[in-house]
Design a protein around this motif. Sequence first.
Motif, PDB file in Angstrom:
ATOM      1  N   LEU A   1       0.869  -1.358   0.057  1.00 19.59           N
ATOM      2  CA  LEU A   1      -0.012  -0.060   0.172  1.00 19.59           C
ATOM      3  C   LEU A   1       0.763   1.352   0.147  1.00 19.59           C
ATOM      4  O   LEU A   1       2.089   1.296   0.442  1.00 19.59           O
ATOM      5  N   PRO A   2       0.213   2.422  -0.394  1.00 25.76           N
ATOM      6  CA  PRO A   2       1.001   3.617  -0.430  1.00 25.76           C
ATOM      7  C   PRO A   2       1.638   3.960   1.324  1.00 25.76           C
ATOM      8  O   PRO A   2       0.730   3.508   2.127  1.00 25.76           O
ATOM      9  N   ALA A   3       2.531   4.759   1.462  1.00 26.49           N
ATOM     10  CA  ALA A   3       2.869   4.908   2.679  1.00 26.49           C
ATOM     11  C   ALA A   3       1.762   6.144   3.175  1.00 26.49           C
ATOM     12  O   ALA A   3       0.924   6.820   2.167  1.00 26.49           O
ATOM     13  N   ASN A   4       1.922   6.480   4.340  1.00 31.53           N
ATOM     14  CA  ASN A   4       1.038   7.715   5.099  1.00 31.53           C
ATOM     15  C   ASN A   4      -0.452   7.402   4.616  1.00 31.53           C
ATOM     16  O   ASN A   4      -1.144   8.457   4.113  1.00 31.53           O
ATOM     17  N   ILE A   5      -1.015   6.214   4.544  1.00 31.19           N
ATOM     18  CA  ILE A   5      -2.344   6.111   4.360  1.00 31.19           C
ATOM     19  C   ILE A   5      -3.189   5.778   5.598  1.00 31.19           C
ATOM     20  O   ILE A   5      -4.542   5.702   5.512  1.00 31.19           O
TER      21      ILE A   5
ATOM     22  N   LEU B   1      -6.470   5.916  -0.917  1.00 35.94           N
ATOM     23  CA  LEU B   1      -6.819   5.077  -2.201  1.00 35.94           C
ATOM     24  C   LEU B   1      -7.996   5.647  -3.241  1.00 35.94           C
ATOM     25  O   LEU B   1      -8.950   5.967  -2.425  1.00 35.94           O
ATOM     26  N   ARG B   2      -8.009   5.755  -4.315  1.00 32.83           N
ATOM     27  CA  ARG B   2      -9.018   6.237  -5.285  1.00 32.83           C
ATOM     28  C   ARG B   2      -9.539   4.921  -5.352  1.00 32.83           C
ATOM     29  O   ARG B   2      -9.262   4.005  -5.208  1.00 32.83           O
TER      30      ARG B   2
ATOM     31  N   CYS C   1     -10.593   4.044  -8.395  1.00 30.30           N
ATOM     32  CA  CYS C   1      -9.754   3.292  -9.458  1.00 30.30           C
ATOM     33  C   CYS C   1      -8.775   2.528  -9.019  1.00 30.30           C
ATOM     34  O   CYS C   1      -8.414   1.235  -9.366  1.00 30.30           O
ATOM     35  N   ASP C   2      -7.844   2.820  -7.926  1.00 35.46           N
ATOM     36  CA  ASP C   2      -6.751   2.032  -7.222  1.00 35.46           C
ATOM     37  C   ASP C   2      -7.346   0.755  -6.713  1.00 35.46           C
ATOM     38  O   ASP C   2      -6.796  -0.220  -6.910  1.00 35.46           O
ATOM     39  N   ILE C   3      -8.574   1.032  -6.036  1.00 29.86           N
ATOM     40  CA  ILE C   3      -9.218  -0.316  -5.364  1.00 29.86           C
ATOM     41  C   ILE C   3      -9.710  -1.142  -6.347  1.00 29.86           C
ATOM     42  O   ILE C   3      -9.441  -2.298  -6.286  1.00 29.86           O
ATOM     43  N   LYS C   4     -10.335  -0.591  -7.478  1.00 27.59           N
ATOM     44  CA  LYS C   4     -10.666  -1.519  -8.502  1.00 27.59           C
ATOM     45  C   LYS C   4      -9.764  -2.329  -9.169  1.00 27.59           C
ATOM     46  O   LYS C   4     -10.045  -3.363  -9.408  1.00 27.59           O
ATOM     47  N   LYS C   5      -8.546  -1.705  -9.541  1.00 31.82           N
ATOM     48  CA  LYS C   5      -7.288  -2.221 -10.024  1.00 31.82           C
ATOM     49  C   LYS C   5      -6.848  -3.456  -9.422  1.00 31.82           C
ATOM     50  O   LYS C   5      -6.580  -4.335  -9.833  1.00 31.82           O
ATOM     51  N   ILE C   6      -6.653  -3.109  -8.074  1.00 33.50           N
ATOM     52  CA  ILE C   6      -6.288  -4.021  -6.949  1.00 33.50           C
ATOM     53  C   ILE C   6      -6.872  -5.292  -6.989  1.00 33.50           C
ATOM     54  O   ILE C   6      -6.431  -6.406  -7.259  1.00 33.50           O
ATOM     55  N   VAL C   7      -8.280  -5.089  -6.853  1.00 36.09           N
ATOM     56  CA  VAL C   7      -9.192  -6.324  -6.664  1.00 36.09           C
ATOM     57  C   VAL C   7      -9.157  -6.973  -8.029  1.00 36.09           C
ATOM     58  O   VAL C   7      -9.129  -8.328  -8.123  1.00 36.09           O
TER      59      VAL C   7
ATOM     60  N   LYS D   1       2.104   3.267  -5.622  1.00 33.49           N
ATOM     61  CA  LYS D   1       2.186   4.463  -6.179  1.00 33.49           C
ATOM     62  C   LYS D   1       0.630   5.153  -6.761  1.00 33.49           C
ATOM     63  O   LYS D   1       0.511   6.256  -7.136  1.00 33.49           O
ATOM     64  N   GLY D   2      -0.466   4.225  -6.476  1.00 35.10           N
ATOM     65  CA  GLY D   2      -1.880   4.736  -6.684  1.00 35.10           C
ATOM     66  C   GLY D   2      -2.459   5.379  -5.706  1.00 35.10           C
ATOM     67  O   GLY D   2      -2.973   4.571  -4.788  1.00 35.10           O
ATOM     68  N   PHE D   3      -2.492   6.533  -5.605  1.00 36.02           N
ATOM     69  CA  PHE D   3      -3.164   7.236  -4.726  1.00 36.02           C
ATOM     70  C   PHE D   3      -3.557   8.677  -4.806  1.00 36.02           C
ATOM     71  O   PHE D   3      -2.996   9.122  -5.680  1.00 36.02           O
ATOM     72  N   ALA D   4      -4.330   9.357  -4.068  1.00 36.14           N
ATOM     73  CA  ALA D   4      -4.577  10.844  -4.182  1.00 36.14           C
ATOM     74  C   ALA D   4      -4.166  11.320  -2.774  1.00 36.14           C
ATOM     75  O   ALA D   4      -4.259  10.684  -1.841  1.00 36.14           O
TER      76      ALA D   4
END
Length: 853
Positions: free
Chosen positions: A385-389, A429-430, A432-438, A418-421
């Motif tokens: 996962l991205p840091a600082n989440i 996590l946006r 689109c990030d969740i969808k791509k991972i799943v 790398k996928g976050f806002a």
Amino acid sequence: MNKQQLASKIWESANKMRSKIEANEYKDYILGFIFYKFLSDKEVKFLKENDWTDDDLPHVTEDDAETVDYIRSNVGYFISYKHLFSTWIDKGSDFNAADVTEALSAFSRLINPSHKKVFDKVFATLETGLSKLGENSGARTKAIRDLLHLIKDIPMDGRQDYDVLGFIYEYLISNFAANAGKKAGEFYTPHEVSLLMSEIVAAHLKDRQQIKIYDPTSGSGSLLINIGKCVARYMGGGDNIKYYAQELKENTYNLTRMNLVMRGILPNNIVTRNGDTLEEDWPYFDDNDPVNTYDPLYVDAVVSNPPYSQSWNPADKESDPRYRFGLAPKGKADYAFLLHDLYHLKPDGIMTIVLPHGVLFRGGTEGAIRRNLVEYNHIDAIIGLPANIFFGTGIPTIIMVLKQKRENTDVLIVDASKGFAKVGKNNVLRACDIKKIVDVVSARADVEKFAKVVSLDEIRGNDYNLNIPRYVDSSDKNERWDIFATMFGGIPLSELADFHEYWAAFPHLKDALFTASGEAHCRLNVANLKSSVLDAADVTAFTARYASSFADFEAFLTTRLLDGMETLNITREKSIISDDVFSRLNGLPLIDKYKAYQLLDDEWKKIAVDLEIIRTEGFASSKQVDPNMVVKTKDGKKQEVQDGWIGHIIPFALVQQTLLAADLARLNAREARLSELAAEYESLLNELSEEDKDKPFVNDEGDAFVPKEVAKAIKSMEVEPETLAVLRKVNALNNEEKSLKKQIKADSTALHLLTKKTIEELTDEQARQMIKLKWIPPVLDSMAGLPSAVIADFIARLLALAGKYETTFTEVDSQIAETESSLVSLLDELTGNEFDMQGIQELKSLLGGSAHE
């Protein structure tokens, strides 16, 4: 107000009201009162559904044993009329803090024995913390009364799954967590992480009719609830889901129970425990009847976000069956939590757990446990996962997915760092990030720079080190510089090859734009690269193909959203529409389907709010208007006052642009004319002489006329004829300006009221058309912009590459020489004393200018 607006209003007020009380503490008070309101309203609703009237409610007293038993046996508890939340509100100034203390004490006494585990001591944190709300009884009474009035408008009935209460509860927990610093991790998993874990679990369990889910470090219970909601989407309902939750800290444990109960989960489906997960495993039996209640806990899914690298005591745990793969070290309990979760899984179960990155590569006993987990084939996927989440910590974390039994022996490793806002101080996590991972986890697919299916042999070859960068390189490509092109110009073919996806999509474009220049380089052969790309047949065919794929998308959206708006399942409908978008994009090159998904999600959030209102309040709600409440300061105090009206669903601006276009055009024309006057004033000001600008009819700054003085000057006739003509024009403009402002104000008010009347008098078909215009065009426009965005990015990258080698080193060297020569020539023209000239001569020598001597 919709649920977002109501939640935001409550949070802003609550955050101010808490004063010096820590957010981590204050949350227990406001959430506790919300829960009490929920229970109180639920009892009243039950009574009214069983023929009790408002006049009957005062007779609901503890003295009536029959009524007490009747209510307790049906809702699980009893609250007398004098202790109802609504009664507290009705008491007004007669309300006292002691009313709360008495009510909470009575509640504890009157819980139905069958519901004891759900409700026993659930208000303990609130009861013990009331004293912190004020230094004396009067201060506490005021603080509590303010809290009650703050939450009194939260709807509690949950009609048609209109989860306003749940949304507000989650919203408040999230915001308290954001303000609680390091303590936030004790009670909250960010919603986006929770949703990611939930979707992975739900995909695994989607074909089951009845399931058990367990969170051994449950916090506020939000993670469990999200799992249940996601799985229920496939099961058609949530009544066949049993929730098991364990939490060490009592105040957080109470949050778990409150949250589960308020989400409409049946009490019989809630099994909770306040205890230390590592020290005391989930009991196999009820202490009151150990023989007949023996039932080891094995569940379909375990989800957890345990405290990271917590100290624990592994002493005397060697024989504990949970830790058959090894004992986690004393200073880091991460693998102790993981093994506990794994132990409670059914053979066909799945678990997801959030852990720090260190569990992937630390050695010692942790390395041995990791080796056993790999060799016994339990690790299914690792997601970085991205840091600082997470609130309270900036360390990078992972989600590990494990199963008891797996058919495959590989491990899917995903680098999603790398996928976050960026939202405030945290990364989020946006959609689109969740969808791509799943999607990647479900497909177990290799994706360049994102995911890799790693064989058991490769993991063994790395000595069971699972550190993500060993398997997935997500680093950005380093900038390259071609020495030949730098010296002599041209574009390296190797760098042009980086655009291979575009050349595959536009097969004739590369040859049309570039001409070979040697074996390894080429040159741009068009004067205007941008227009050449845009006009290329391949590119226009690409945009036409995209448009064709979405030609009937409007009709599809209209059918899906408009025809069944009062009954459709909102969450499921989003999945149906996103699947349709992905289907339309299938086979279309260059378009990132996850960017399309994010665009859809951005619009869907707005549409979903309207759909929830319509499902809850009916289609007639689309013809309603609400007071527009704003905060204004009067006499130094902020107060909420009405400032006109707003559409409950349909925006005023939309109605004005469509049904009241002529009225709006007249208003806009007057406003446009008003804005033109400023330029005309400036023009007339410039016609004055400098002497006139010092006269009273021009302000001290000299940049505007003074209307009263202009009128005086005209009346006095003591100015030059030319000046008088200018002032008369200024006066006419001033009269026009006054008239315009007055007319605009009147027209604006009239249009506002006409818009209100128009919305309230809309026919069903007109209202439907307004809703369609609000929902559909924004989705269509966002999707329609995808091809042009792709092409614009392509052109920008091509221009950057062309410009990179446009100026060669030889040309730069020549430019430097020319500049030096010019500077030497200028130095030759300088004169000065002996020392000046020696300095100039030395500078000329440095510039290579000795020939000019």
